[in-house]
Structure formats: C-alpha cells, structure tokens
Design a protein around this motif. Structure first.
Motif, short mmCIF file in Angstrom:
data_model
loop_
_atom_site.label_atom_id
_atom_site.label_comp_id
_atom_site.label_asym_id
_atom_site.label_seq_id
_atom_site.Cartn_x
_atom_site.Cartn_y
_atom_site.Cartn_z
N MET A 151 1.14 -1.13 0.22
CA MET A 151 -0.12 0.55 -0.03
C MET A 151 1.16 1.28 -0.09
N THR A 152 1.01 1.94 -0.49
CA THR A 152 1.13 3.14 -0.84
C THR A 152 0.82 4.88 -0.94
N SER A 153 0.95 5.87 0.16
CA SER A 153 0.26 7.08 0.66
C SER A 153 0.86 7.56 0.32
N PRO A 154 0.02 8.96 -0.08
CA PRO A 154 0.68 10.35 -0.19
C PRO A 154 1.15 10.88 1.23
N ASP A 155 2.15 11.58 1.47
CA ASP A 155 1.90 12.37 2.72
C ASP A 155 1.70 14.38 2.32
N PRO A 156 0.69 15.34 2.44
CA PRO A 156 0.36 15.85 1.96
C PRO A 156 1.41 16.93 2.99
N LYS A 157 2.60 16.57 3.85
CA LYS A 157 3.17 17.53 4.54
C LYS A 157 4.33 17.02 3.87
N HIS A 158 4.87 15.93 3.41
CA HIS A 158 6.55 15.71 3.11
C HIS A 158 5.47 15.39 1.12
N ASP B 152 7.13 15.23 -1.26
CA ASP B 152 9.00 13.60 -1.66
C ASP B 152 8.89 13.09 -0.87
N THR B 153 8.13 12.07 0.29
CA THR B 153 8.21 10.65 0.26
C THR B 153 7.21 10.13 0.07
N ILE B 154 7.46 8.69 -0.08
CA ILE B 154 7.47 7.36 -0.46
C ILE B 154 7.03 6.56 0.72
N HIS B 155 5.35 6.66 1.43
CA HIS B 155 5.15 5.28 2.46
C HIS B 155 4.43 4.00 2.02
N CYS B 156 4.65 3.12 2.69
CA CYS B 156 4.57 1.64 2.23
C CYS B 156 4.44 0.84 3.55
N ASP B 157 3.33 0.33 3.06
CA ASP B 157 3.13 -0.51 4.63
C ASP B 157 2.89 -2.37 3.90
N THR C 53 4.21 -9.26 11.01
CA THR C 53 4.82 -7.47 12.05
C THR C 53 4.78 -6.99 10.22
N ARG C 54 4.00 -6.02 10.97
CA ARG C 54 4.04 -4.87 10.22
C ARG C 54 4.95 -3.18 9.71
N LEU C 55 5.35 -4.46 8.52
CA LEU C 55 6.30 -3.15 7.60
C LEU C 55 6.89 -2.04 7.52
N PHE C 56 6.77 -1.01 7.99
CA PHE C 56 6.29 0.25 7.46
C PHE C 56 7.99 0.48 6.40
N LEU C 57 7.42 1.50 5.18
CA LEU C 57 8.66 1.71 4.19
C LEU C 57 8.49 3.68 3.99
N GLU C 58 9.57 4.38 4.45
CA GLU C 58 9.46 6.09 4.01
C GLU C 58 10.49 5.64 3.47
#
Length: 139
Positions: A1-8, A10-15, A99-104
């Motif tokens: 799952m990829t989610s945008p970060d309105p505060k950042h 320039d950042t990719i978030h996935c978990d 485990t929930r693995l979070f990527l930033e």
C-alpha cells in the motif's frame, strides 16, 4: 500500500503485513543473502556508518550508508547520495503473529527530472518489492 503524505510530498510511504515475527523480517532487511532474494544484492549490515552498494540492475549500483539502527525495530540508510540523495527508513511493528513493515523513502527532489522520475517509478514499484519479502522468507 502506498500513501501520499501532504506534509512531505517528496516522501513515499508503504506498509506490508508479513506473516513472520519481527526477528525474521529483520533478517530479510539486514542479511545480504536474504536481501538479494527480494530486492537487490548488496552488503547491507545493521551497523551505523556501514557503507554498501545495492545492485539495482539497469539502474546501476547505488551507494548507501547506514544512518540509524534499532535491532528488529528500525533501519535507516541514505540511498544514492550524489544523484537521488534520498533516505530509506524501515520500521517493524509486531502485529499478531506477524509483522507490519513500514517503508518511508524520502528526500526526492521533485523539481529535477531525475528526482521526479525516480519518485514516480519507486512509488509504483515499492509495493511489489515489499510483497516479495514474505515469499523470500518462506523459501
């Protein structure tokens, strides 16, 4: 799952949920032989200051340096300094028996063509990469 970060922006978030305990997922992130099975070959090690390269195939060898380590909880390293100048952060959180693995993946220069292309490509590519961890651990 990829989610945008309105505060950042320039950042990719996935978990990704992985049906293995954090200790096993940590091994996938920090043991070169396992790491090569799901993402890229390279001499990754969980030691702050350790420099290594990842073989990204058609994108060449990308330099990295470990910036932070909390065993079985967090691994952060610079990725492609001098070209992309980004940072990859992995966070592990126990969830049930897995485990929930979070990527930033942060720091993309969205004003440069290379930075924008990398951000778009990796934003689409990361979920597939994370999905390969569980099969690599099961093998």
């Amino acid at each position: 799952m990829t989610s945008p970060d309105p505060k950042h922006p320039d950042t990719i978030h996935c978990d990704q949920f992985i049906g293995h305990p954090p200790a096993r997922v940590w091994r996938a992130l920090t043991e070169p032989e396992l790491h090569a099975k799901w993402w890229a070959a390279g001499d990754v090690r969980p030691v702050v200051g350790h420099r290594f390269t990842l073989d990204m195939g058609p994108w060449g060898h990308q330099a990295c340096e470990v910036l932070a380590v909390e065993p079985e909880r967090l691994l952060r390293y610079s990725f492609a300094p001098g070209t992309l100048d980004t940072t990859v952060t992995w966070r592990l959180q126990a969830e049930g028996t897995g485990t929930r693995l979070f990527l930033e993946h942060s720091g993309f220069d969205l004003d440069s063509p290379l930075g924008k292309a990398a951000f778009d490509g990796m934003g689409h590519g990361w979920p597939g990469v994370l999905a390969r961890i569980e099969p690599a651990l099961a093998a």
